[in-house]
Design a protein around this motif. Structure first.
Motif, PDB file in Angstrom:
ATOM      1  N   GLN A  95      38.519  22.608  39.975  1.00  0.00           N
ATOM      2  CA  GLN A  95      39.056  21.355  39.434  1.00  0.00           C
ATOM      3  C   GLN A  95      40.496  21.616  39.029  1.00  0.00           C
ATOM      4  O   GLN A  95      40.926  22.765  38.977  1.00  0.00           O
ATOM      5  CB  GLN A  95      38.269  20.923  38.177  1.00  0.00           C
ATOM      6  N   ASP A  96      41.210  20.558  38.672  1.00  0.00           N
ATOM      7  CA  ASP A  96      42.554  20.752  38.157  1.00  0.00           C
ATOM      8  C   ASP A  96      42.489  21.635  36.913  1.00  0.00           C
ATOM      9  O   ASP A  96      41.688  21.388  36.008  1.00  0.00           O
ATOM     10  CB  ASP A  96      43.178  19.393  37.808  1.00  0.00           C
ATOM     11  N   GLY A  97      43.307  22.670  36.883  1.00  0.00           N
ATOM     12  CA  GLY A  97      43.338  23.558  35.717  1.00  0.00           C
ATOM     13  C   GLY A  97      42.380  24.730  35.798  1.00  0.00           C
ATOM     14  O   GLY A  97      42.412  25.601  34.926  1.00  0.00           O
ATOM     15  N   SER A  98      41.518  24.779  36.823  1.00  0.00           N
ATOM     16  CA  SER A  98      40.641  25.941  36.979  1.00  0.00           C
ATOM     17  C   SER A  98      41.485  27.204  37.099  1.00  0.00           C
ATOM     18  O   SER A  98      42.558  27.185  37.710  1.00  0.00           O
ATOM     19  CB  SER A  98      39.796  25.835  38.260  1.00  0.00           C
ATOM     20  N   LEU A  99      40.998  28.287  36.513  1.00  0.00           N
ATOM     21  CA  LEU A  99      41.684  29.579  36.622  1.00  0.00           C
ATOM     22  C   LEU A  99      40.786  30.539  37.395  1.00  0.00           C
ATOM     23  O   LEU A  99      39.591  30.637  37.132  1.00  0.00           O
ATOM     24  CB  LEU A  99      41.964  30.167  35.236  1.00  0.00           C
ATOM     25  N   ILE A 100      41.376  31.227  38.374  1.00  0.00           N
ATOM     26  CA  ILE A 100      40.643  32.222  39.150  1.00  0.00           C
ATOM     27  C   ILE A 100      41.194  33.586  38.750  1.00  0.00           C
ATOM     28  O   ILE A 100      42.352  33.905  39.034  1.00  0.00           O
ATOM     29  CB  ILE A 100      40.850  31.979  40.655  1.00  0.00           C
ATOM     30  N   ASP A 101      40.385  34.374  38.058  1.00  0.00           N
ATOM     31  CA  ASP A 101      40.820  35.716  37.642  1.00  0.00           C
ATOM     32  C   ASP A 101      40.971  36.601  38.864  1.00  0.00           C
ATOM     33  O   ASP A 101      40.085  36.634  39.726  1.00  0.00           O
ATOM     34  CB  ASP A 101      39.797  36.335  36.679  1.00  0.00           C
ATOM     35  N   LEU A 102      42.083  37.310  38.919  1.00  0.00           N
ATOM     36  CA  LEU A 102      42.327  38.193  40.069  1.00  0.00           C
ATOM     37  C   LEU A 102      43.016  39.448  39.555  1.00  0.00           C
ATOM     38  O   LEU A 102      44.213  39.427  39.239  1.00  0.00           O
ATOM     39  CB  LEU A 102      43.201  37.457  41.096  1.00  0.00           C
ATOM     40  N   GLY A 103      42.243  40.536  39.455  1.00  0.00           N
ATOM     41  CA  GLY A 103      42.799  41.774  38.930  1.00  0.00           C
ATOM     42  C   GLY A 103      43.385  41.547  37.550  1.00  0.00           C
ATOM     43  O   GLY A 103      42.713  41.026  36.659  1.00  0.00           O
ATOM     44  N   GLN A 104      44.658  41.913  37.382  1.00  0.00           N
ATOM     45  CA  GLN A 104      45.309  41.767  36.074  1.00  0.00           C
ATOM     46  C   GLN A 104      45.969  40.399  35.899  1.00  0.00           C
ATOM     47  O   GLN A 104      46.639  40.145  34.905  1.00  0.00           O
ATOM     48  CB  GLN A 104      46.357  42.868  35.895  1.00  0.00           C
ATOM     49  N   GLY A 105      45.824  39.541  36.896  1.00  0.00           N
ATOM     50  CA  GLY A 105      46.444  38.215  36.810  1.00  0.00           C
ATOM     51  C   GLY A 105      45.427  37.117  37.018  1.00  0.00           C
ATOM     52  O   GLY A 105      44.214  37.366  37.007  1.00  0.00           O
ATOM     53  N   SER A 106      45.930  35.895  37.178  1.00  0.00           N
ATOM     54  CA  SER A 106      45.031  34.794  37.508  1.00  0.00           C
ATOM     55  C   SER A 106      45.789  33.739  38.290  1.00  0.00           C
ATOM     56  O   SER A 106      47.016  33.635  38.217  1.00  0.00           O
ATOM     57  CB  SER A 106      44.403  34.195  36.250  1.00  0.00           C
ATOM     58  N   ILE A 107      45.017  32.975  39.046  1.00  0.00           N
ATOM     59  CA  ILE A 107      45.553  31.893  39.871  1.00  0.00           C
ATOM     60  C   ILE A 107      45.154  30.592  39.209  1.00  0.00           C
ATOM     61  O   ILE A 107      43.985  30.400  38.858  1.00  0.00           O
ATOM     62  CB  ILE A 107      44.947  31.966  41.289  1.00  0.00           C
ATOM     63  N   GLU A 108      46.118  29.681  39.053  1.00  0.00           N
ATOM     64  CA  GLU A 108      45.807  28.369  38.491  1.00  0.00           C
ATOM     65  C   GLU A 108      45.657  27.356  39.616  1.00  0.00           C
ATOM     66  O   GLU A 108      46.442  27.353  40.574  1.00  0.00           O
ATOM     67  CB  GLU A 108      46.915  27.920  37.530  1.00  0.00           C
ATOM     68  N   VAL A 109      44.661  26.504  39.488  1.00  0.00           N
ATOM     69  CA  VAL A 109      44.408  25.475  40.499  1.00  0.00           C
ATOM     70  C   VAL A 109      45.062  24.165  40.058  1.00  0.00           C
ATOM     71  O   VAL A 109      44.853  23.701  38.937  1.00  0.00           O
ATOM     72  CB  VAL A 109      42.881  25.256  40.667  1.00  0.00           C
ATOM     73  N   LEU A 110      45.878  23.603  40.942  1.00  0.00           N
ATOM     74  CA  LEU A 110      46.441  22.279  40.714  1.00  0.00           C
ATOM     75  C   LEU A 110      45.767  21.322  41.691  1.00  0.00           C
ATOM     76  O   LEU A 110      45.842  21.525  42.907  1.00  0.00           O
ATOM     77  CB  LEU A 110      47.960  22.262  40.970  1.00  0.00           C
ATOM     78  N   HIS A 111      45.089  20.310  41.186  1.00  0.00           N
ATOM     79  CA  HIS A 111      44.480  19.316  42.079  1.00  0.00           C
ATOM     80  C   HIS A 111      45.590  18.381  42.549  1.00  0.00           C
ATOM     81  O   HIS A 111      46.242  17.722  41.734  1.00  0.00           O
ATOM     82  CB  HIS A 111      43.390  18.545  41.314  1.00  0.00           C
ATOM     83  N   THR A 112      45.810  18.357  43.868  1.00  0.00           N
ATOM     84  CA  THR A 112      46.925  17.572  44.427  1.00  0.00           C
ATOM     85  C   THR A 112      46.397  16.663  45.539  1.00  0.00           C
ATOM     86  O   THR A 112      46.638  16.907  46.716  1.00  0.00           O
ATOM     87  CB  THR A 112      48.000  18.506  44.999  1.00  0.00           C
ATOM     88  N   PRO A 113      45.674  15.599  45.153  1.00  0.00           N
ATOM     89  CA  PRO A 113      45.131  14.701  46.172  1.00  0.00           C
ATOM     90  C   PRO A 113      46.238  13.935  46.896  1.00  0.00           C
ATOM     91  O   PRO A 113      47.368  13.883  46.418  1.00  0.00           O
ATOM     92  CB  PRO A 113      44.253  13.740  45.348  1.00  0.00           C
TER      93      PRO A 113
END
Ligand SMILES: [Zn+2]
Length: 206
Positions: A95-113
């Motif tokens: 969803q918008d704002g979801s965070l995906i943990d990846l090693g020492q960082g994280s990826i933020e999800v932006l919902h862009t319909p």
């Protein structure tokens, strides 16, 4: 100290799509994005760089992006993460704002319909993997089933506000160069430069 996530752009041979890996250089944990029709390229790149795939992500549900999902999921035994409006059978619903943990960082999800209802952009903080929402010098189509030109305008307005040095990694190789920055797009992309919804609709749909 938190390691900055790296983005690997993978050009394909048979189509003008790009696949991507995003990885943590400290832990070598990686996610794949949009294996397209040549999933073996993504898997080769994971092996060549000594990375460990922890998930597969999709920017949206169009076949030219997701056709290779099955091959990667079978080879790597990882969960598939995507927005449920586009990929209802994903293991992880983004969803918008979801965070995906990846090693020492994280990826933020932006919902862009706009291009599709469940299109998302993946942000590492210094780079975005933009799917078919934003291309170098262009933007996604808004005349396909499920497209919404007004939504696409608002999604681009949102991307426009990212720091100008943010690197832009598009879903297709449509521009004069394979990737860019938000600052470059603000100078060279007539779609993102549109001052209002009305002019954007005219340009995109005209
Ligand atoms: Zn698409």
């Amino acid at each position: 100290m938190v390691a900055e996530l790296e983005v690997v752009q993978i050009p394909l041979d048979r189509v003008d799509n790009f696949s991507y890996l995003i990885y943590c250089p400290a832990t070598k944990d990686a996610v794949g994005v949009d294996p397209s029709v040549e999933p073996e390229r993504m898997l080769e790149e994971v092996a060549r760089r000594g990375l460990k795939l922890i998930a597969l992500l999709n920017t949206h549900g169009h076949m030219d992006h997701i056709a290779g999902n099955g091959t990667v999921l079978e080879a790597a035994d990882v969960p598939l993460a995507a927005h449920p409006d586009d990929v209802p059978d994903a293991d992880i619903h983004l969803q918008d704002g979801s965070l995906i943990d990846l090693g020492q960082g994280s990826i933020e999800v932006l919902h862009t319909p706009g291009h599709t209802p469940g299109g998302v952009v993946f942000s590492t903080g210094t780079a975005i993997v933009a799917g078919d929402t934003l291309f170098v010098s262009r933007c996604g189509r808004a005349d396909l089933p499920g497209s919404n030109v007004e939504d696409l305008y608002h999604s681009l307005q949102r991307l426009k506000k990212l720091p100008p040095e943010t690197r832009v990694f598009p879903g297709h190789d449509y521009g004069p160069q394979p990737n860019s920055t938000i600052g470059w797009e603000l100078k060279n992309n007539e779609f993102i430069r549109c001052p209002d919804l009305e002019s954007f609709v005219r340009l995109r749909m005209g």
